[in-house]
Design an enzyme around this catalytic site. Structure first.
Site, PDB file in Angstrom:
ATOM      1  N   ALA A 106      38.539  57.104  25.881  1.00 27.53           N
ATOM      2  CA  ALA A 106      38.588  56.876  24.436  1.00 27.53           C
ATOM      3  C   ALA A 106      39.937  57.285  23.883  1.00 27.53           C
ATOM      4  O   ALA A 106      40.651  58.096  24.483  1.00 27.53           O
ATOM      5  CB  ALA A 106      37.480  57.669  23.736  1.00 27.53           C
ATOM      6  N   ASP A 107      40.247  56.712  22.749  1.00 31.70           N
ATOM      7  CA  ASP A 107      41.421  57.132  21.998  1.00 31.70           C
ATOM      8  C   ASP A 107      41.064  57.044  20.523  1.00 31.70           C
ATOM      9  O   ASP A 107      40.451  56.066  20.089  1.00 31.70           O
ATOM     10  CB  ASP A 107      42.635  56.257  22.294  1.00 31.70           C
ATOM     11  CG  ASP A 107      43.886  56.862  21.686  1.00 31.70           C
ATOM     12  OD1 ASP A 107      44.419  57.821  22.276  1.00 31.70           O
ATOM     13  OD2 ASP A 107      44.295  56.418  20.589  1.00 31.70           O
ATOM     14  N   THR A 108      41.438  58.057  19.762  1.00 33.42           N
ATOM     15  CA  THR A 108      41.117  58.122  18.340  1.00 33.42           C
ATOM     16  C   THR A 108      42.396  58.286  17.541  1.00 33.42           C
ATOM     17  O   THR A 108      43.249  59.107  17.889  1.00 33.42           O
ATOM     18  CB  THR A 108      40.164  59.294  18.046  1.00 33.42           C
ATOM     19  OG1 THR A 108      38.979  59.117  18.830  1.00 33.42           O
ATOM     20  CG2 THR A 108      39.805  59.369  16.571  1.00 33.42           C
TER      21      THR A 108
END
Length: 188
Positions: free
Chosen positions: A68-70
């Site tokens: 994931a990347d936020t």
């Protein structure tokens, strides 16, 4: 169950994934997180999530990878992690007294499938005084956090409202992650 790997060194993502009761390992990839010229926030977070999954998949091709990347975005501009106190104050001035978006790209990669999704949550931030900014900076919490704040920490006091997934703002939208894992038959 197949070998499950979280492609992240984020303690928040680890804690969120543990809430699902899954057994998993952690292996954090080292990828280039540069933003491409004219790249949309949606494309950026999805690209990074998939790049992280791909990097770990190269090492562990029989595993199931979750990555994931936020990012925090205001007016379609990506606010990264604060590099200094001045940088944090600049970000807080942009989000102070208004709404902004938090977007996460999530990628699940297996030998047979590669699935990804982008989740958006709208966050309302109260107007911050210079003293509040200074006090918050001095807690140390803003370091290493997209947008310079942690909703699950002290910054919760500055956030009167969110529209969307809370776990997305923390760093891993659990509902959507479960849906991806169900598609690849990791969860029922």
């Amino acid at each position: 169950m197949a070998n499950l790997i979280l492609a992240s060194s984020s303690p928040r993502r680890r804690e969120l994934l543990q809430q699902l009761g899954l057994d998993f390992q952690i292996n954090s990839p080292n990828i280039d997180e540069s933003i491409y010229l004219n790249e949309s926030v949606e494309h950026y977070v999805e690209r990074l999530a998939c790049s992280k999954a791909d990097a770990i998949f190269e090492e562990f091709p029989n595993a199931i990878i979750i990555a994931a990347d936020t990012s925090v975005a205001v007016d379609h501009h990506i606010l990264g992690k604060p590099e200094s106190k001045q940088h944090a104050f600049e970000m807080w001035h942009l989000i102070s007294g208004r709404r902004h978006d938090v977007l996460s790209g999530v990628c699940v990669r297996t030998k047979h499938k590669k699935l990804s999704i982008v989740v958006r949550t709208e966050v309302e931030f109260q107007e911050l005084t210079p003293q509040e900014m200074d006090d918050y900076w001095n807690t140390g919490e803003p370091l290493g956090k997209a947008g310079g704040y942690a909703i699950q920490g002290i910054a919760a006091r500055f956030i009167p409202n969110i529209m969307g997934s809370y776990t997305n703002v923390v760093g891993l939208p659990l509902h959507e992650t479960v849906q991806l894992l169900q598609t690849v038959k990791v969860l029922n």
